[in-house]
Write a protein that holds these residues in place. Structure first.
Motif, short mmCIF file in Angstrom:
data_model
loop_
_atom_site.label_atom_id
_atom_site.label_comp_id
_atom_site.label_asym_id
_atom_site.label_seq_id
_atom_site.Cartn_x
_atom_site.Cartn_y
_atom_site.Cartn_z
N ASP A 95 5.89 12.34 -2.22
CA ASP A 95 7.14 12.37 -1.54
C ASP A 95 7.97 11.69 -1.63
N GLY A 96 8.05 10.57 -2.31
CA GLY A 96 8.57 9.14 -1.75
C GLY A 96 8.04 8.24 -1.04
N ARG A 97 6.54 8.71 0.10
CA ARG A 97 6.25 8.01 0.23
C ARG A 97 5.00 6.67 -0.02
N LYS A 98 4.50 5.82 0.60
CA LYS A 98 3.76 5.40 -0.59
C LYS A 98 2.11 5.30 0.70
N THR A 99 1.58 6.33 -0.59
CA THR A 99 -0.36 6.69 -0.07
C THR A 99 -0.38 5.16 0.69
N ASN A 100 -2.34 5.57 0.80
CA ASN A 100 -3.09 4.82 0.90
C ASN A 100 -3.85 4.28 -0.62
N CYS A 101 -3.52 6.14 -1.31
CA CYS A 101 -4.83 5.73 -2.28
C CYS A 101 -3.34 4.72 -2.86
N VAL A 102 -4.25 4.20 -4.12
CA VAL A 102 -4.58 3.69 -5.61
C VAL A 102 -5.03 3.80 -7.15
N VAL A 103 -4.66 3.60 -7.97
CA VAL A 103 -5.47 3.58 -9.17
C VAL A 103 -5.70 2.43 -9.82
#
Length: 131
Positions: A95-103
Motif C-alpha cells: 500500500d505504498g509503504r516500504k515493508t521490512n521484507c525483501v526478496v
C-alpha cells in the motif's frame, strides 16, 4: 473514619521516564499489529531466475491472503539488472509503504550446471552399464 487523600507528585525525571515507557509500549504494540512494518525485524524471501528473464514475483508466494490484501503488494525491481548474473535484493512495498521484507533474487547464467536429481543420476548409471 478519616479518608486519606492520595497525592501524586511527579518530578521532571519521573515524567520523562513515564513518557519513554509509553513510547516504547506504543512502538511494541504497533509492531505486533503490523508485523511487516516492524523495524525490529527483517524478513528475507528467496527466488531464482536465469539471465535475461525477470522473476515472476507474486505476493501469494510469500504472504497469506487471510492476513493481507495481496493486490496491495508491489516489488521494487528498479535496482535489478536481469541481464547480469548476481544476487539482487528486491524491496517489498505494501500500500505504498516500504515493508521490512525483501526478496533476494539470484540471477544465474544459463550455462551454469544445474544440480543433478536422483532420477538423472540413476539414468546416467543405467546408460553407463549398457555400454
Amino acid at each position: 473514619m478519616k479518608q486519606r487523600k492520595f497525592h501524586l507528585h511527579l518530578t521532571l525525571f519521573g515524567t520523562i521516564v513515564l513518557v519513554l515507557v509509553l513510547v516504547l509500549l506504543f512502538q511494541t504494540l504497533k509492531g505486533r499489529a503490523e508485523p511487516i512494518f516492524d523495524d525490529n525485524t527483517m524478513t528475507t524471501y528467496y527466488a531464482k531466475t536465469v539471465l535475461g528473464t525477470a522473476p515472476d514475483l507474486q505476493a501469494e508466494r510469500y504472504f497469506n491472503k487471510d492476513n493481507y490484501q495481496l493486490s496491495g503488494f508491489t516489488f521494487d525491481v528498479s535496482q535489478c539488472d536481469w541481464n547480469k548474473a548476481g544476487t539482487y535484493r528486491v524491496p517489498v512495498i505494501y500500500d505504498g509503504r516500504k515493508t521490512n521484507c525483501v526478496v533476494q533474487v539470484e540471477v544465474r547464467n544459463t550455462l551454469e550446471e544445474i544440480p543433478e536429481t536422483a532420477a538423472s543420476i540413476n539414468e546416467n548409471a543405467v546408460l553407463t552399464e549398457k555400454k
